[in-house]
Write a protein that holds these residues in place. Structure first.
Motif, PDB file in Angstrom:
ATOM      1  N   SER A 106       4.358  -9.109   5.668  1.00  0.00           N
ATOM      2  CA  SER A 106       5.171  -8.519   4.649  1.00  0.00           C
ATOM      3  C   SER A 106       4.017  -7.852   3.354  1.00  0.00           C
ATOM      4  O   SER A 106       3.194  -8.318   3.474  1.00  0.00           O
ATOM      5  N   TYR A 107       4.708  -7.225   2.533  1.00  0.00           N
ATOM      6  CA  TYR A 107       3.990  -6.878   1.377  1.00  0.00           C
ATOM      7  C   TYR A 107       4.140  -8.054   0.455  1.00  0.00           C
ATOM      8  O   TYR A 107       5.061  -9.119   0.558  1.00  0.00           O
ATOM      9  N   LEU A 108       3.014  -8.164  -0.673  1.00  0.00           N
ATOM     10  CA  LEU A 108       3.153  -9.130  -1.498  1.00  0.00           C
ATOM     11  C   LEU A 108       3.522  -8.591  -2.649  1.00  0.00           C
ATOM     12  O   LEU A 108       2.791  -7.686  -3.207  1.00  0.00           O
ATOM     13  N   PRO A 109       4.239  -9.571  -3.510  1.00  0.00           N
ATOM     14  CA  PRO A 109       4.653  -8.968  -5.038  1.00  0.00           C
ATOM     15  C   PRO A 109       3.387  -8.854  -5.991  1.00  0.00           C
ATOM     16  O   PRO A 109       2.493  -9.725  -5.721  1.00  0.00           O
ATOM     17  N   ASN A 110       3.462  -7.922  -6.875  1.00  0.00           N
ATOM     18  CA  ASN A 110       2.479  -7.732  -7.904  1.00  0.00           C
ATOM     19  C   ASN A 110       2.300  -9.192  -8.554  1.00  0.00           C
ATOM     20  O   ASN A 110       3.347  -9.866  -9.156  1.00  0.00           O
ATOM     21  N   PRO A 111       1.087  -9.840  -8.556  1.00  0.00           N
ATOM     22  CA  PRO A 111       1.020 -11.116  -9.219  1.00  0.00           C
ATOM     23  C   PRO A 111       1.481 -11.358 -10.757  1.00  0.00           C
ATOM     24  O   PRO A 111       1.810 -12.297 -11.263  1.00  0.00           O
ATOM     25  N   THR A 147      -4.954  -6.765   2.912  1.00  0.00           N
ATOM     26  CA  THR A 147      -4.648  -5.189   2.369  1.00  0.00           C
ATOM     27  C   THR A 147      -3.845  -4.650   3.590  1.00  0.00           C
ATOM     28  O   THR A 147      -4.458  -4.844   4.645  1.00  0.00           O
ATOM     29  N   ILE A 148      -2.866  -3.916   3.389  1.00  0.00           N
ATOM     30  CA  ILE A 148      -1.923  -3.478   4.635  1.00  0.00           C
ATOM     31  C   ILE A 148      -2.153  -1.873   4.371  1.00  0.00           C
ATOM     32  O   ILE A 148      -1.837  -1.185   3.490  1.00  0.00           O
ATOM     33  N   TYR A 149      -2.517  -1.204   5.447  1.00  0.00           N
ATOM     34  CA  TYR A 149      -2.936   0.310   5.515  1.00  0.00           C
ATOM     35  C   TYR A 149      -1.676   0.863   6.421  1.00  0.00           C
ATOM     36  O   TYR A 149      -1.758   0.303   7.859  1.00  0.00           O
ATOM     37  N   SER A 150      -0.900   1.891   5.912  1.00  0.00           N
ATOM     38  CA  SER A 150      -0.050   2.326   7.027  1.00  0.00           C
ATOM     39  C   SER A 150      -0.441   3.896   7.111  1.00  0.00           C
ATOM     40  O   SER A 150      -1.120   4.530   6.300  1.00  0.00           O
ATOM     41  N   GLU A 191      -1.609   2.060   0.692  1.00  0.00           N
ATOM     42  CA  GLU A 191      -2.498   1.010   0.813  1.00  0.00           C
ATOM     43  C   GLU A 191      -1.921   0.141  -0.364  1.00  0.00           C
ATOM     44  O   GLU A 191      -1.985   0.256  -1.399  1.00  0.00           O
ATOM     45  N   LYS A 192      -1.669  -1.197   0.389  1.00  0.00           N
ATOM     46  CA  LYS A 192      -0.680  -2.087  -0.505  1.00  0.00           C
ATOM     47  C   LYS A 192      -1.172  -3.597  -0.308  1.00  0.00           C
ATOM     48  O   LYS A 192      -1.686  -3.842   0.884  1.00  0.00           O
ATOM     49  N   LEU A 193      -0.927  -4.507  -1.250  1.00  0.00           N
ATOM     50  CA  LEU A 193      -1.528  -5.899  -0.953  1.00  0.00           C
ATOM     51  C   LEU A 193      -0.372  -6.561   0.002  1.00  0.00           C
ATOM     52  O   LEU A 193       0.898  -6.180  -0.266  1.00  0.00           O
ATOM     53  N   GLY A 194      -0.742  -7.304   1.016  1.00  0.00           N
ATOM     54  CA  GLY A 194       0.190  -7.834   1.840  1.00  0.00           C
ATOM     55  C   GLY A 194       0.080  -9.199   1.942  1.00  0.00           C
ATOM     56  O   GLY A 194      -0.850  -9.960   1.367  1.00  0.00           O
ATOM     57  N   LEU A 195       0.994 -10.078   2.369  1.00  0.00           N
ATOM     58  CA  LEU A 195       1.314 -11.483   2.590  1.00  0.00           C
ATOM     59  C   LEU A 195       1.235 -11.741   4.111  1.00  0.00           C
ATOM     60  O   LEU A 195       2.188 -11.022   4.887  1.00  0.00           O
ATOM     61  N   LEU A 196       0.414 -12.176   4.861  1.00  0.00           N
ATOM     62  CA  LEU A 196       0.124 -12.609   6.041  1.00  0.00           C
ATOM     63  C   LEU A 196       0.209 -13.997   6.292  1.00  0.00           C
ATOM     64  O   LEU A 196      -0.412 -14.756   5.663  1.00  0.00           O
ATOM     65  N   ARG A 197       1.419 -14.295   7.186  1.00  0.00           N
ATOM     66  CA  ARG A 197       1.440 -15.840   7.411  1.00  0.00           C
ATOM     67  C   ARG A 197       1.422 -16.224   8.749  1.00  0.00           C
ATOM     68  O   ARG A 197       1.786 -15.484   9.765  1.00  0.00           O
ATOM     69  N   VAL A 198       0.634 -17.538   9.346  1.00  0.00           N
ATOM     70  CA  VAL A 198       0.579 -17.700  10.407  1.00  0.00           C
ATOM     71  C   VAL A 198       0.850 -19.147  10.836  1.00  0.00           C
ATOM     72  O   VAL A 198       0.486 -19.912   9.664  1.00  0.00           O
ATOM     73  N   GLU A 256      -6.596  -5.890   6.563  1.00  0.00           N
ATOM     74  CA  GLU A 256      -7.985  -6.472   6.156  1.00  0.00           C
ATOM     75  C   GLU A 256      -7.535  -7.794   5.505  1.00  0.00           C
ATOM     76  O   GLU A 256      -6.904  -7.712   4.343  1.00  0.00           O
ATOM     77  N   ILE A 257      -7.802  -9.015   6.011  1.00  0.00           N
ATOM     78  CA  ILE A 257      -7.840  -9.980   5.507  1.00  0.00           C
ATOM     79  C   ILE A 257      -8.716 -10.166   4.032  1.00  0.00           C
ATOM     80  O   ILE A 257     -10.121 -10.257   4.227  1.00  0.00           O
ATOM     81  N   LEU A 258      -8.122 -10.600   3.122  1.00  0.00           N
ATOM     82  CA  LEU A 258      -9.073 -10.747   1.820  1.00  0.00           C
ATOM     83  C   LEU A 258      -9.099 -11.998   1.402  1.00  0.00           C
ATOM     84  O   LEU A 258     -10.257 -12.568   1.137  1.00  0.00           O
ATOM     85  N   SER A 259      -8.215 -12.882   1.651  1.00  0.00           N
ATOM     86  CA  SER A 259      -8.502 -14.415   1.261  1.00  0.00           C
ATOM     87  C   SER A 259      -7.291 -15.140   1.801  1.00  0.00           C
ATOM     88  O   SER A 259      -6.416 -14.924   2.198  1.00  0.00           O
ATOM     89  N   HIS A 260      -7.845 -16.538   1.970  1.00  0.00           N
ATOM     90  CA  HIS A 260      -6.774 -17.626   2.585  1.00  0.00           C
ATOM     91  C   HIS A 260      -5.958 -18.231   1.275  1.00  0.00           C
ATOM     92  O   HIS A 260      -6.796 -18.898   0.412  1.00  0.00           O
ATOM     93  N   LEU A 261      -4.747 -18.101   0.964  1.00  0.00           N
ATOM     94  CA  LEU A 261      -4.208 -18.777   0.097  1.00  0.00           C
ATOM     95  C   LEU A 261      -3.712 -20.147   0.076  1.00  0.00           C
ATOM     96  O   LEU A 261      -3.536 -20.897  -1.005  1.00  0.00           O
ATOM     97  N   GLY A 262      -3.965 -20.684   1.116  1.00  0.00           N
ATOM     98  CA  GLY A 262      -3.465 -22.165   1.226  1.00  0.00           C
ATOM     99  C   GLY A 262      -2.603 -22.196   2.288  1.00  0.00           C
ATOM    100  O   GLY A 262      -2.233 -21.590   3.254  1.00  0.00           O
ATOM    101  N   GLN A 263      -2.369 -23.637   2.607  1.00  0.00           N
ATOM    102  CA  GLN A 263      -1.525 -24.006   3.816  1.00  0.00           C
ATOM    103  C   GLN A 263      -0.437 -24.861   3.388  1.00  0.00           C
ATOM    104  O   GLN A 263      -0.581 -25.998   2.405  1.00  0.00           O
TER     105      GLN A 263
END
Length: 588
Positions: free
Chosen positions: A165-170, A44-47, A58-65, A27-34
């Motif tokens: 990938s997963y995203l580190p805790n902010p 959010t990554i669901y396995s 259910e963990k925070l994830g980093l999606l890069r395109v 589930e895409i939560l937000s666009h972090l930038g380019q």
């Protein structure tokens, strides 16, 4: 909102969109930038459990395109070169956009759809031979129903590569760390790990010229979640670009060659930011303001030099960072020392002797010896015996390998044995007590024979570390004599152990700290070691001695006051007192 257009179709990435990548529901939560050719998204990554098809985590994830020939592909090549290196975070999936099923359906609605296993692994065939083979998954529509895609922003064209990938805790990222009040030790700890990672990647012929602190996890081990800031050694950039941690030559030299000195600048920028709470100015005027912190000032100045050839190689930089951190972790120890001895009011010659010796090892760990000896035999015999014992200890060469507590305790015992040999050979009718303290760093060891005393004063409490090797002490220990009666007992000056009484000392003859179940004990800041002959402790009892040394006096004035008290009370014997105070400075 961001829409990424491909050659054949539109890959739409937007908030709350639901998609499937390599058996993960996203589930895409937000666009972090380019940055450059790469878009960053928080998701959010669901396995799922394979058998039950229920959500397992259910963990925070980093999606890069990004494009298939850009930064993401460089990351895949670097990951292949590094293997399972512990400082690189796990990559969950690397696919192209035709392997992703994208729907504008909300995650709450999607959760109600029954899900079989619609994916199977295959190897994607890229036409570009430079690309690393990527394991992908083919997607099938879960339903025939179509959901209109919603375009949400800027567009880039070309075939897309997607990394998950997963995203580190902010709160546990380097970015968060840089906004906090961190001690220098913590700053150097993180910088050393990052430099270590850069050195290792450089050894694999890759160099970082840019980092993103929000994608670097801190803690006991630093982990990198984004490697797109790395380039192959020797590559030439097709165009210049500016980044927060990029060396200045990268911005103005469009044909800049990649080497490890670019990574050195990046580490220097991090150090500067952590200490100054801002990034260094890339104007690099001679007046670059760097805080006057010894060694760190020189490290930062050299790392941020506008001339690349003046910067440290990564191996040298790592050694300097480790050295700086060790110097901070190692408390700066110094000793205040003072001693006085008096012949007293009854004797014609002072048969007491004392000595102090300090030594510094190459690692700056200080060593100090404190020695007191009370001679016996009358006149010149007692004086000679005590002086020989003390001088033997002071003149002994200090071994370079006094690395552990057992070695130090053994060395002390050997010193007493050697002193005994000297006294036995050169003094016919005399002997001496001998009390030694050895402090190496913050470790204390002792060696003791006779009835001179070794005290430790800590937090206003006085503890006697030595035993009295005397007749009255044996009688008190056996219950045959009360402590109050010992001061007037006719045999109170009779010793059961001394140096010079036998040519060889039997095992156990020399007292160490073994009575406390150890060969050494740790010292604390402010501890005072007091060594004295019986001419002191016989007239100044322990409770009074403790009071003298704990009334906001310097050890000099406390020693002088103790001798004044001895003289005021008759000083029927020689009296000697030596005090050593441990002072620890934990600041840089």
């Amino acid at each position: 909102m961001t829409t990424l257009l491909t050659e054949s179709a539109s890959l739409s990435v937007q908030e709350n969109i639901c998609c499937y990548i390599a058996n993960f529901r996203i589930e895409i939560l937000s666009h972090l930038g380019q940055f450059a050719d790469i878009h960053y998204f928080q998701a959010t990554i669901y396995s799922y459990e394979t058998e039950t098809d229920e959500v397992n985590s259910e963990k925070l994830g980093l999606l890069r395109v990004g494009s298939t020939d850009g930064g993401l592909n460089r990351e895949l090549q670097l990951r292949q070169a590094l293997g399972n290196y512990k400082m690189v975070a796990e990559l969950l999936a690397a696919v192209t956009e035709d392997s992703v099923y994208v729907s504008a359906k909300k995650i709450e609605e999607e959760a109600s759809v029954s899900r079989s296993d619609p994916y199977e692994n295959r190897v994607d065939e890229f036409s570009d031979d430079n690309l690393v083979p990527i394991i992908e998954t083919e997607s099938e529509y879960l339903e025939e129903e179509f959901y209109e895609e919603i375009e949400i922003g800027s567009e880039v064209t070309g075939r897309k590569l997607i990394l998950l990938s997963y995203l580190p805790n902010p709160e546990e990222t380097l970015e968060a760390c840089l906004t906090q009040d961190n001690c220098l030790e913590q700053i150097l700890f993180l910088s050393s790990q990052i430099c270590q990672f850069f050195r290792y990647t450089s050894q694999q012929s890759w160099c970082f010229i840019q980092i993103f602190p929000q994608f670097i996890q801190t803690g006991s081990l630093v982990k990198f979640f984004d490697l797109t800031g790395a380039y192959s050694v020797g590559d030439r950039l097709s165009s210049g670009f500016i980044g927060n941690y990029c060396a200045p030559e990268i911005a103005y030299d469009s044909n800049c060659t990649i080497d490890e000195l670019k990574s050195t600048y990046t580490v220097g920028s991090l150090l500067y930011q952590a200490i100054h709470r801002q990034l260094p100015s890339q104007s690099h005027s001679p007046s670059l303001d760097i805080k006057p912190i010894p060694l760190l000032h020189q490290i930062i100045k050299t790392c941020l030099s506008p001339l690349p050839e003046e910067r440290f190689p990564l191996s040298q930089l790592l050694n300097l960072l480790v050295k700086s951190r060790q110097s901070i972790l190692t408390p700066r120890i110094h000793w205040e020392a003072y001693a006085q001895s008096t012949v007293g009011l009854s004797r014609l010659q002072n048969e007491d002797s004392y000595g102090i010796r300090q030594h510094y090892f190459s690692n700056l760990e200080p060593l100090i010896l404190g020695i007191v000896a009370d001679g016996m035999g009358g006149m010149t015999q007692g004086d000679l015996a005590s002086n020989l014992a003390v001088q033997t200890v002071l003149d002994a060469p200090i071994p370079a390998d006094l690395m552990n507590q057992s070695q130090r305790a053994e060395w002390l015992i050997s010193l007493v044995e050697k002193a005994n040999e000297c006294v036995t050979e050169r003094v016919r009718e005399g002997g001496t007590t001998l009390s030694i303290v050895l402090a190496t760093g913050q470790d204390l060891a002792i060696a003791h024979v006779g009835d001179s005393r070794i005290y430790l004063l800590r937090k206003n409490r006085l503890c006697q570390l030595s035993e009295d090797h005397s007749m009255v002490s044996m009688l008190i220990a056996s219950g045959q004599l009360a402590y109050e009666e010992s001061h007037t007992h006719p045999d109170r000056n009779v010793l059961t152990k001394s140096l010079g009484s036998k040519p060889r000392l039997s095992e156990g003859y020399i007292q160490t700290l073994s009575r406390f179940g150890t060969v050494a004990m740790p010292l604390e800041d402010g501890d005072i070691l007091i060594l004295c002959s019986d001419g002191v402790w016989d007239l100044v009892p322990p409770n009074e001695l403790a009071e003298i040394f704990t009334c906001d006096r310097t050890i000099n004035s406390a020693v002088e006051l103790t001798i004044e008290q001895v003289l005021a009370r008759g000083a029927h014997d020689n009296a000697t007192i030596l005090a050593l105070k441990l002072c620890i400075n934990h600041s840089y």
